[in-house]
Design an enzyme around this catalytic site. Sequence first.
Site, short mmCIF file in Angstrom:
data_model
loop_
_atom_site.label_atom_id
_atom_site.label_comp_id
_atom_site.label_asym_id
_atom_site.label_seq_id
_atom_site.Cartn_x
_atom_site.Cartn_y
_atom_site.Cartn_z
N ARG A 1 31.08 55.46 28.00
CA ARG A 1 30.67 56.19 26.75
C ARG A 1 28.79 55.84 26.11
O ARG A 1 28.06 55.58 27.40
CB ARG A 1 31.23 55.15 25.67
CG ARG A 1 32.41 55.34 25.32
CD ARG A 1 32.73 56.27 24.58
NE ARG A 1 34.21 56.35 23.91
CZ ARG A 1 35.00 56.82 23.94
NH1 ARG A 1 34.84 58.17 24.07
NH2 ARG A 1 35.98 56.95 23.70
N ASP B 1 29.23 47.72 31.84
CA ASP B 1 30.59 47.42 31.30
C ASP B 1 31.94 47.40 33.11
O ASP B 1 32.14 48.17 33.04
CB ASP B 1 30.96 48.61 30.32
CG ASP B 1 31.65 47.25 28.85
OD1 ASP B 1 31.96 46.18 29.26
OD2 ASP B 1 31.89 47.86 28.29
N ASP C 1 19.82 22.34 65.38
CA ASP C 1 20.95 21.45 64.21
C ASP C 1 22.48 22.13 65.12
O ASP C 1 22.81 22.93 65.66
CB ASP C 1 20.67 21.85 63.21
CG ASP C 1 21.66 21.60 62.72
OD1 ASP C 1 22.32 20.06 62.25
OD2 ASP C 1 22.24 22.29 61.87
C1 G6P Z 1 33.99 48.28 23.55
C2 G6P Z 1 33.69 48.01 25.06
C3 G6P Z 1 33.10 48.84 25.76
C4 G6P Z 1 32.93 50.71 24.79
C5 G6P Z 1 33.54 49.73 23.41
C6 G6P Z 1 34.51 51.43 22.61
O1 G6P Z 1 32.92 47.61 23.16
O2 G6P Z 1 33.00 46.71 25.55
O3 G6P Z 1 32.31 49.39 26.85
O4 G6P Z 1 33.02 51.56 24.75
O5 G6P Z 1 34.31 48.48 22.79
O6 G6P Z 1 35.80 51.46 22.94
P1 G6P Z 1 35.97 52.49 23.95
O7 G6P Z 1 37.22 52.69 24.07
O8 G6P Z 1 36.08 53.46 22.84
O9 G6P Z 1 35.08 53.34 24.28
#
Ligand code: G6P
Length: 735
Positions: A10, A142, A508
């Site tokens: 994202r 992530d 060793d």
């Molecule tokens: C969690 C995850 C993120 C993700 C977010 C929203 O926080 O750790 O990586 O961006 O959820 O989810 P989405 O699928 O809309 O990106």
Amino acid sequence: MSKTIIISNRLPVQLQIDKGNITAIPSVGGLATGMKSVHTGGDSLWIGWSGLTDEEIPEELSPDIDKALAKHGSSKVNLTAEEVDGFYYGFSNRTIWPLFHYFLQYSEFELDSWNVYRSVNQKFADAILEEADDNDTIWVHDYQLMLVPQMVREKRPNISIGFFLHIPFPSYEIFRILPWRKEILMGLLGSDLIGFHTYDYERHFLSSVRRLLGLEVSFNEINLEDRIIKVDSFPMGIDYKKFNEAAKEHDQKGPEQRSELQRRLDMHKESAPDAKFLLSIDRLDYSKGIAKRLYAFEYFLNKYPQYKEKVRLIILAVPSRSNVPQYQLLKKEIDELVGRINGEFSTVSWTPIWYFYRSMPFENLIDLYTSSDIAWLTPIRDGMNLVAKEYIATRTDQTGVLILSEMAGSANEMNESLLINPNNFEQTADALYEAINMPLEEQQARNSILQKRLERYNVEKWANDFMTSLQLQKQKDHSYKSRRLSSDLIQKVTESYENSSKRLLFIDYDGTLAGFHGDPQKANPDEEMYALLDRLAAQENTDMYLISGRDKETFTKWFLPKKYNMIVEHGVWISENGEEFRMLENVKKDWMEKIHPVLDSFVDRTPGSFIEEKNYSLAWHYRKTDPDFGKKRATELNTVLTSLIANDDLSVLNGNKVIEIKSSNVNKGRAAMRVFSEKEYDFVFAIGDDWTDEFMFQELPETSITVKVGRQKTQARYYVDSIKNVRNLLDRFTR
Ligand code: G6P
Ligand code: ADP
């Protein structure tokens, strides 16, 4: 100038195209909202997916899309609808997300989506490689991008790479279910630093690395070939100032400046001044425990009927991942539950649940946070949960009660809230009762502690801590690199060997010439090793000593016929030119009676461990035990031994998966020095892999060539990576 490249699925904004117009809306979710505050745009670039598939972007709009993203310091990775399907809706959110949140029953293992995940990760890695210089820092985020670190490392071995996981890392028992578990671990290990929200996630990860990859982990560092990877926990904070100031501004607003939502909330407050607002805000996700919360609310209303018409639950659920079947089912379940509970309890003047299924602008979030007496967050599993922190930050008069699931990462730092197990309705209902009745002074006392903590460890501090740790790790890794026996250095060592007139070599055995084996007797010499040692022993003006902690019987069997010089049992015995072993040190063994039963009790309680009885020492081996358990027991044994041997002249050696107890006046360093002092040597060489060899590295004169096998901390001047390289190095002396 070096820059930081942030990379995540994202971006801080999601683009939408409506009748040819591009609009950017802020992304929801902890990663995007948190990182947005530290991404300043100037010297950092954020690479990610725009939220639109290739098919949704008309060719003529592509440059405008790039411009729209550039305004947010971002640049896009293009994904086709098919890729989004396999990578995002597929592997990321139908395999990893449920598995890592312990929803095994929802986890699907599809080879096709794994393949798309891999190829899309490669796309992200390529996007980095296109933008990055060697001195840039890459920060990967992530579970959607776990293979990226390794993919970048392959092409840019020296670049600095950090990875942060925003969701839980599950226990080994869960993680090992994943068919591609090793690939995922290896992908992550391309990083220099791997960060988690909590120590538990960190510990689970290290345990999987040890068990599935068999890699050596010392404290929180992993040795992998010629690199050291650090693993640490960094609990993510929020932009405290932003929320706190927005709440202060909100407090100042006159009735006409207030939002429509706020006016409605005010109206309800005025009509029932002693009624309480309970608030929950989450993405509509099964990990958030929304259904459990509704059942618990129903339970509460039945248990404490005096609160009917006195409490209202406001649920804001943000649409999320709606192409994934489990999310569609959840939507249906929540709609029905809200309908049923409202149907059951509503009166003409009271609807117990207000349910919003939409995203809201920031201003409305602040309206909700500041207007609610209680925030009630019940995730069944949550990496962190920033909403809990945001609620506290907006409580400008420090009133308000937070009820938080202990399964959220943030619960670790928010002890002053009311912590609950979301599966326990009784406890949850009682927590609601307590929250409703909590005196204002107590609310303020709890919140002022929480606020101070959140203000101090805010998102900026979190990001800085991570980046500083990444830089330090890189420097440390470089300092190790400078000592590696490169081919140039090997050439120099070989030349000095050739130009010397009297040479002394200490070699060793276990972990240096031979690999480890569960049964020490099976790590016996192979033909290649014999041939190499024969050649070394036959060198003119060269005294070669095998120096080992092994017992003299084993070495007599393996090497006495070869007439190699040997020092065994860490320096108790010596044999030269094929003569029988003689004692080098006068050592006592009466202490054994006292220590043996202690070791016996550890063997009984630690399956797979065993005692090796040597003539003058006792060794407790735990190589064949469960790695975590063995390590735990080893720590315990060390503690027990330290107090037991305090008055004896004994020392405890922590070797490679072995703890050995022996007389203090015996060690390899002392033995090596005795041999060294007998003749005039102008080339001294010592090589070994574990703690017991450190005595040699320390004691021998500074001009000696001391070499450690492996990457652990050492007093040796140089290191080599593997047994194969040890043999290659020794072979150079004989050419
Ligand atoms: C969690 C995850 C993120 C993700 C977010 C929203 O926080 O750790 O990586 O961006 O959820 O989810 P989405 O699928 O809309 O990106
Ligand atoms: P997750 O990352 O799993 O979604 P978090 O609680 O850590 O959960 O983060 C959610 C983030 O999304 C918070 O920063 C919150 O302010 C934001 N958010 C949640 N709901 C909305 C909404 N309706 N509109 C805008 N932002 C939201």
